[in-house]
Write an enzyme that holds these catalytic residues in place. Structure first.
Site, short mmCIF file in Angstrom:
data_model
loop_
_atom_site.label_atom_id
_atom_site.label_comp_id
_atom_site.label_asym_id
_atom_site.label_seq_id
_atom_site.Cartn_x
_atom_site.Cartn_y
_atom_site.Cartn_z
N SER A 10 -46.13 6.95 -21.83
CA SER A 10 -46.29 5.50 -21.94
C SER A 10 -44.94 4.86 -22.16
O SER A 10 -44.27 5.12 -23.17
CB SER A 10 -47.21 5.17 -23.12
OG SER A 10 -46.99 3.81 -23.50
N HIS A 35 -47.42 5.75 -17.40
CA HIS A 35 -48.43 4.87 -18.00
C HIS A 35 -47.77 3.54 -18.39
O HIS A 35 -46.80 3.51 -19.14
CB HIS A 35 -49.01 5.56 -19.23
CG HIS A 35 -50.14 4.82 -19.87
ND1 HIS A 35 -51.44 4.86 -19.39
CD2 HIS A 35 -50.18 4.03 -20.97
CE1 HIS A 35 -52.22 4.12 -20.16
NE2 HIS A 35 -51.49 3.60 -21.13
N MET A 39 -49.84 -6.00 -21.93
CA MET A 39 -50.45 -6.69 -23.09
C MET A 39 -50.14 -8.18 -23.01
O MET A 39 -49.04 -8.57 -22.65
CB MET A 39 -49.87 -6.13 -24.38
CG MET A 39 -50.01 -4.63 -24.52
SD MET A 39 -49.44 -4.08 -26.13
CE MET A 39 -49.59 -2.30 -25.95
N HIS A 68 -52.53 0.09 -17.51
CA HIS A 68 -53.55 -0.10 -18.55
C HIS A 68 -53.50 -1.56 -18.98
O HIS A 68 -52.59 -1.97 -19.69
CB HIS A 68 -53.21 0.86 -19.71
CG HIS A 68 -54.09 0.74 -20.90
ND1 HIS A 68 -53.76 1.29 -22.13
CD2 HIS A 68 -55.31 0.15 -21.07
CE1 HIS A 68 -54.72 1.05 -23.00
NE2 HIS A 68 -55.67 0.35 -22.39
N MET A 139 -59.56 5.07 -25.93
CA MET A 139 -58.48 4.70 -26.88
C MET A 139 -58.72 5.41 -28.20
O MET A 139 -59.81 5.32 -28.78
CB MET A 139 -58.47 3.19 -27.12
CG MET A 139 -57.94 2.35 -25.96
SD MET A 139 -56.32 2.82 -25.35
CE MET A 139 -55.29 2.64 -26.82
N PHE A 145 -49.94 -1.25 -30.04
CA PHE A 145 -48.64 -0.72 -30.46
C PHE A 145 -48.57 0.79 -30.27
O PHE A 145 -49.59 1.48 -30.37
CB PHE A 145 -48.39 -1.05 -31.95
CG PHE A 145 -48.46 -2.51 -32.23
CD1 PHE A 145 -47.36 -3.34 -31.99
CD2 PHE A 145 -49.64 -3.09 -32.68
CE1 PHE A 145 -47.44 -4.70 -32.21
CE2 PHE A 145 -49.73 -4.46 -32.90
CZ PHE A 145 -48.63 -5.27 -32.67
N ASP A 177 -55.58 7.99 -24.94
CA ASP A 177 -54.38 7.19 -25.21
C ASP A 177 -54.34 6.81 -26.69
O ASP A 177 -55.27 6.16 -27.20
CB ASP A 177 -54.45 5.93 -24.33
CG ASP A 177 -53.23 5.04 -24.42
OD1 ASP A 177 -52.27 5.39 -25.13
OD2 ASP A 177 -53.25 3.98 -23.75
N GLY A 179 -51.75 8.12 -30.27
CA GLY A 179 -51.56 9.16 -31.28
C GLY A 179 -51.56 10.58 -30.74
O GLY A 179 -51.79 11.53 -31.49
N GLY A 199 -46.69 8.15 -25.80
CA GLY A 199 -45.55 7.24 -25.87
C GLY A 199 -44.48 7.78 -26.79
O GLY A 199 -43.50 8.37 -26.36
C1 DX5 Z 1 -51.39 1.43 -27.27
C2 DX5 Z 1 -51.02 1.83 -25.86
C3 DX5 Z 1 -50.54 3.21 -25.77
C4 DX5 Z 1 -49.33 3.52 -26.61
C5 DX5 Z 1 -49.46 4.93 -27.08
O1 DX5 Z 1 -51.96 0.17 -27.24
O2 DX5 Z 1 -52.12 1.67 -24.99
O3 DX5 Z 1 -50.35 3.61 -24.42
O4 DX5 Z 1 -48.12 3.37 -25.94
O5 DX5 Z 1 -48.41 5.22 -27.94
P1 DX5 Z 1 -48.38 6.53 -28.82
O6 DX5 Z 1 -48.44 7.70 -27.88
O7 DX5 Z 1 -47.08 6.43 -29.54
O8 DX5 Z 1 -49.56 6.45 -29.74
ZN ZN Z 2 -52.01 2.57 -22.92
#
Ligand code: DX5
Ligand code: ZN
Length: 219
Positions: A10, A35, A39, A68, A139, A145, A177, A179, A199
């Site tokens: 991400s 990814h 937002m 996304h 999710m 974030f 997606d 954590g 991410g």
């Molecule tokens: C959160 C996003 C994720 C985010 C995941 O709203 O949709 O794609 O970047 O980040 P990590 O992998 O750090 O949880």
């Molecule tokens: Zn995402």
């Protein structure tokens, strides 16, 4: 359905001042997809990027762009994202009134259609749309974030969805997606995930290839 498990870094956790180079770097490091977290400051409490950035990224990577959309009224934007080069366009079930219409539109435009649900949305709400989607994104954090803690109740949802997919004889991909890390990846994999979004676990690591390999070792 693919038997190979895929990694989709991400870019939310990338250095946006060097976005093209960051994408090339994760591609070289073994990313399967890129990814792209979109937002709008309404559906989620953060603002990121739009179709213009997707169009630019399309020119620097051969990897599928996995968009996304964490935005209200995604119907107003799906055409632009497909035109910009999105391979997958995923909308939130919670943000759409007529989900069948939206996913049909995405497919008619020539892209793959995905639907996502927030941690508090039951996976059963998707049963009737499953035959019409290419991907379901579960999710495992509240969207908005990067770097948040994995919400454990997501595991049971992934498992339920994988069972439903088998029972219905369908072949959409299950993407997870939020954590994803070395400590959560194996449980997520065992539950039935095909596509792992990560991410911070990748972009906050010094060595992207090593970070991707460490995740793959958990699948
Ligand atoms: C959160 C996003 C994720 C985010 C995941 O709203 O949709 O794609 O970047 O980040 P990590 O992998 O750090 O949880
Ligand atoms: Zn995402």
């Amino acid at each position: 359905m693919t038997s190979k498990k895929l990694i989709a870094p991400s870019i939310l956790s990338a250095d946006f001042a060097r976005l093209g180079d960051e994408v090339k770097a994760v591609e070289a490091a073994g990313a399967d997809w890129i990814h792209v977290d979109v937002m709008d400051g309404h559906f989620v409490p953060n603002i990121t990027i739009g179709p213009v950035v997707v169009e630019s990224l399309k020119r620097v990577t051969k990897r599928p762009l996995d968009c996304h959309l964490m935005i209200e009224n995604p119907d107003a934007y799906v055409d632009e994202f497909v035109k910009a080069g999105a391979a997958y366009v995923t909308v939130h079930q919670e943000a759409v009134y007529h989900l069948h219409r939206t996913v049909s539109r995405i497919r008619d435009l020539g892209a793959k259609a995905g639907v996502s649900i927030n941690p508090a949305t039951p996976v059963e709400t998707l049963t009737d749309i499953l035959p019409d989607v290419d991907l379901v994104l579960i999710m495992t954090v509240n969207p908005g974030f990067g770097g948040q803690k994995f919400i454990d109740s997501g595991l049971a949802k992934i498992e339920k969805l994988a069972n439903t997919r088998r029972d219905m004889g369908l072949d959409f991909l299950i993407e997870v997606d939020g954590g994803i890390s070395e400590s959560t990846a194996s449980a997520v994999s065992k539950a039935g995930c095909d596509v792992f979004v990560a991410g911070s676990a990748i972009f906050k690591a010094g060595d992207y290839a090593a970070a991707i390999q460490k995740l793959r070792a958990r699948f």
